[in-house]
Design an enzyme around this catalytic site. Structure first.
Site, PDB file in Angstrom:
ATOM      1  N   HIS A 121      45.694 -14.284  -7.361  1.00  0.00           N
ATOM      2  CA  HIS A 121      44.583 -13.427  -7.795  1.00  0.00           C
ATOM      3  C   HIS A 121      44.882 -12.003  -7.329  1.00  0.00           C
ATOM      4  O   HIS A 121      45.536 -11.805  -6.305  1.00  0.00           O
ATOM      5  CB  HIS A 121      43.313 -13.960  -7.113  1.00  0.00           C
ATOM      6  N   ASP A 198      44.819 -18.045   0.738  1.00  0.00           N
ATOM      7  CA  ASP A 198      43.624 -17.642  -0.002  1.00  0.00           C
ATOM      8  C   ASP A 198      42.944 -18.928  -0.477  1.00  0.00           C
ATOM      9  O   ASP A 198      43.396 -19.562  -1.427  1.00  0.00           O
ATOM     10  CB  ASP A 198      44.043 -16.746  -1.175  1.00  0.00           C
ATOM     11  N   GLN A 201      39.331 -20.848  -3.998  1.00  0.00           N
ATOM     12  CA  GLN A 201      39.067 -21.924  -4.969  1.00  0.00           C
ATOM     13  C   GLN A 201      39.277 -23.307  -4.359  1.00  0.00           C
ATOM     14  O   GLN A 201      39.229 -24.305  -5.075  1.00  0.00           O
ATOM     15  CB  GLN A 201      39.970 -21.762  -6.200  1.00  0.00           C
ATOM     16  N   LYS A 224      31.220 -18.816  -4.035  1.00  0.00           N
ATOM     17  CA  LYS A 224      31.830 -19.831  -4.893  1.00  0.00           C
ATOM     18  C   LYS A 224      31.534 -21.244  -4.369  1.00  0.00           C
ATOM     19  O   LYS A 224      32.005 -22.227  -4.916  1.00  0.00           O
ATOM     20  CB  LYS A 224      33.344 -19.623  -4.956  1.00  0.00           C
ATOM     21  N   CYS A 361      41.522 -11.821 -13.302  1.00  0.00           N
ATOM     22  CA  CYS A 361      42.062 -11.082 -12.140  1.00  0.00           C
ATOM     23  C   CYS A 361      43.436 -11.617 -11.750  1.00  0.00           C
ATOM     24  O   CYS A 361      43.745 -11.774 -10.563  1.00  0.00           O
ATOM     25  CB  CYS A 361      41.119 -11.150 -10.944  1.00  0.00           C
TER      26      CYS A 361
HETATM   27  N1  7TS Z   1      41.088 -15.436  -4.632  1.00  0.00           N
HETATM   28  C1  7TS Z   1      40.905 -16.326  -5.616  1.00  0.00           C
HETATM   29  C2  7TS Z   1      41.844 -17.484  -5.743  1.00  0.00           C
HETATM   30  C3  7TS Z   1      39.822 -16.184  -6.475  1.00  0.00           C
HETATM   31  O1  7TS Z   1      39.645 -17.073  -7.449  1.00  0.00           O
HETATM   32  C4  7TS Z   1      38.939 -15.082  -6.311  1.00  0.00           C
HETATM   33  C5  7TS Z   1      37.813 -14.822  -7.264  1.00  0.00           C
HETATM   34  C6  7TS Z   1      39.179 -14.203  -5.248  1.00  0.00           C
HETATM   35  C7  7TS Z   1      40.267 -14.402  -4.439  1.00  0.00           C
HETATM   36  C8  7TS Z   1      38.287 -13.051  -4.961  1.00  0.00           C
HETATM   37  O2  7TS Z   1      37.092 -13.477  -4.416  1.00  0.00           O
HETATM   38  P1  7TS Z   1      35.935 -12.430  -4.058  1.00  0.00           P
HETATM   39  O3  7TS Z   1      34.765 -13.297  -3.736  1.00  0.00           O
HETATM   40  O4  7TS Z   1      36.397 -11.606  -2.927  1.00  0.00           O
HETATM   41  O5  7TS Z   1      35.729 -11.619  -5.313  1.00  0.00           O
HETATM   42  N2  7TS Z   1      38.024 -15.370  -8.543  1.00  0.00           N
HETATM   43  C9  7TS Z   1      37.301 -15.124  -9.651  1.00  0.00           C
HETATM   44  C10 7TS Z   1      37.548 -15.778 -10.848  1.00  0.00           C
HETATM   45  O6  7TS Z   1      38.419 -16.613 -11.026  1.00  0.00           O
HETATM   46  N3  7TS Z   1      36.675 -15.325 -11.769  1.00  0.00           N
HETATM   47  O7  7TS Z   1      35.882 -14.420 -11.195  1.00  0.00           O
HETATM   48  C11 7TS Z   1      36.254 -14.284  -9.878  1.00  0.00           C
END
Ligand code: 7TS
Length: 406
Positions: A121, A198, A201, A224, A361
């Site tokens: 990501h 990371d 997910q 999430k 992303c």
């Molecule tokens: N890493 C992964 C694997 C992600 O899927 C996401 C967000 C992030 C980092 C960033 O997370 P945040 O909470 O700091 O924004 N992924 C997604 C997605 O797949 N669709 O919208 C956000």
């Protein structure tokens, strides 16, 4: 797992969107929130709202107890050894940036390497690009197999004695690939590097033990995993965090402030400058209680069932391509021949079905897949096989509709 009972905990799911009952298939972007979480935040603001760590009045003590209680819940949830290793952040992105800007800037220089993968990501790419630019270090990529997995041989090939940081996602938000992070951590350590995982997910969907993985840093987001937006976690090994400098300076994180220099609080507070995300942490604590009551293994098994069913149903649609490996987490990224994914999602939305369309992303991964965008259906504990059937019907409509155009 009783899905009907689970669904009854999510008031948002009980509505019509564009005239049809909502089918929410975008939990990888953000999950919905159960009553327990909404009510925990509500109760905090109605009864206990106060700043924390000031210890002068009853509300302040209650707020502090709840905030620090949430930290203990996170510790248990990811099997960390001590709450000193649990830092509350704004989310995964902030957690990764904290490691890049603190550990990275202090420990990397020209000739050093940072190793990531093509499936990351953006939030696990750009902090490392910036770190490479500012330190003169080199950014290297572990290649992908044609099914969107990585091999340990390729990890061994890419990680060398010059590697200082390995940063990999646990579960891909596009491919659904589950990476062998424990084995990758061992390879990183054999080469004297630290590893950041990371887990954005992974943590919402499966049991994660940072102790078992033996990673140095682990990042994830509350929103999430049934928690609120604006709260996330950076786990770090105590011995590393102790040596790291804070990246944000101000109130809450200091011990003594003199005219020209200052000293920091102990872990984890030295990394939590300013009034912390109190309601967010309390909401995250409630989300952890909710997920643990159901059981992470139950949730994983449920999502497995749904994604297996969905894969079989999607295969019945002519001209539909899916991306990613056979064994996957609970999401499917796909494209319909001749239909732009934004058009696909617009047709689905008209039917009350929420999927994500775009680059997710992950532009380097889109380039690798040789597409500009895809559609994605992502599942969570509240999704059912009926949701999948509605998706398939919606996709057939999209094909019919755009079939006339092409
Ligand atoms: N890493 C992964 C694997 C992600 O899927 C996401 C967000 C992030 C980092 C960033 O997370 P945040 O909470 O700091 O924004 N992924 C997604 C997605 O797949 N669709 O919208 C956000």
């Amino acid at each position: 797992m009783d899905v009907k009972a689970v669904r009854s905990q999510f008031p948002i799911l009980d509505q019509n969107v564009n005239g049809s009952p909502l089918v929410y298939l975008d939990s990888a972007a953000t999950s919905q929130k159960p009553l327990q979480v909404i009510e925990a935040i509500n109760a905090y603001y109605r009864l206990d709202n106060s700043n924390v760590h000031r210890g002068v009045h009853t509300l302040g003590t209650r707020a502090t107890d709840k905030y620090e209680g949430a930290r203990e819940k996170v510790r248990g949830f990811i099997d960390a050894k001590t709450t000193e290793e649990i830092i509350f952040t704004r989310g995964t992105t902030t957690a990764i940036n904290t490691v890049a800007n603190s550990y990275g800037r202090a420990n990397l220089s020209e000739g050093d390497e940072i190793v990531i993968t093509y499936m990351e990501h953006h939030s696990n790419i750009i902090p490392w690009q910036q770190l490479a630019k500012s330190t003169g270090a080199t950014l290297k990529y572990i290649p992908l197999q044609s099914d969107g997995t990585i091999t340990l041989d390729d990890v061994r090939e890419t990680v060398t004695s010059h590697t200082k940081i390995v940063a990999v996602m646990h579960v891909s938000n596009v491919l659904g690939t589950v990476n062998p992070v424990k084995e990758i951590a061992a390879i990183a350590h054999e080469n004297g590097a630290v590893i950041l995982v990371d887990g954005a997910q992974a943590v919402p969907h499966m049991k994660v033990s940072v102790t078992d993985i033996n990673c140095d840093f682990y990042a994830f987001s509350g929103h999430k995993m049934c928690g609120p937006t604006g709260i996330g976690v950076l786990y770090g090994k105590k011995a590393l965090l102790e040596k790291m400098e804070p990246v944000e300076f101000g109130g809450e994180m200091i011990d003594f402030v003199n005219l020209y220099d200052s000293t920091w609080k102990d872990l984890p507070w030295k990394f939590e400058g300013g009034t912390p995300i109190i309601a967010g942490a309390i909401g995250l604590g409630a989300a952890i209680d909710f997920l643990e009551d159901i059981g992470l293994d139950e949730i994983t098994a449920h999502e497995n069932k749904i994604v297996t069913y969905a894969m079989a149903q999607l295969r019945t649609i002519d001209g539909l391509t899916t991306y990613g490996p056979k064994d996957r987490a609970g999401l499917i990224t796909f494209n319909l021949d001749d239909v732009h994914p934004h058009d696909t999602s617009t047709v689905l939305d008209a039917e009350g079905i929420a999927v994500r369309a775009g680059h997710h992303c992950a532009q380097p991964l889109m380039k690798w897949l040789e597409v500009t965008a895809t559609a994605r259906a992502s599942f969570y504990l509240y999704n059912t096989t009926d949701d999948v059937d509605r998706l398939v019907t919606g996709l057939n409509k999209a094909k019919e509709f755009f079939g006339d155009v092409f």
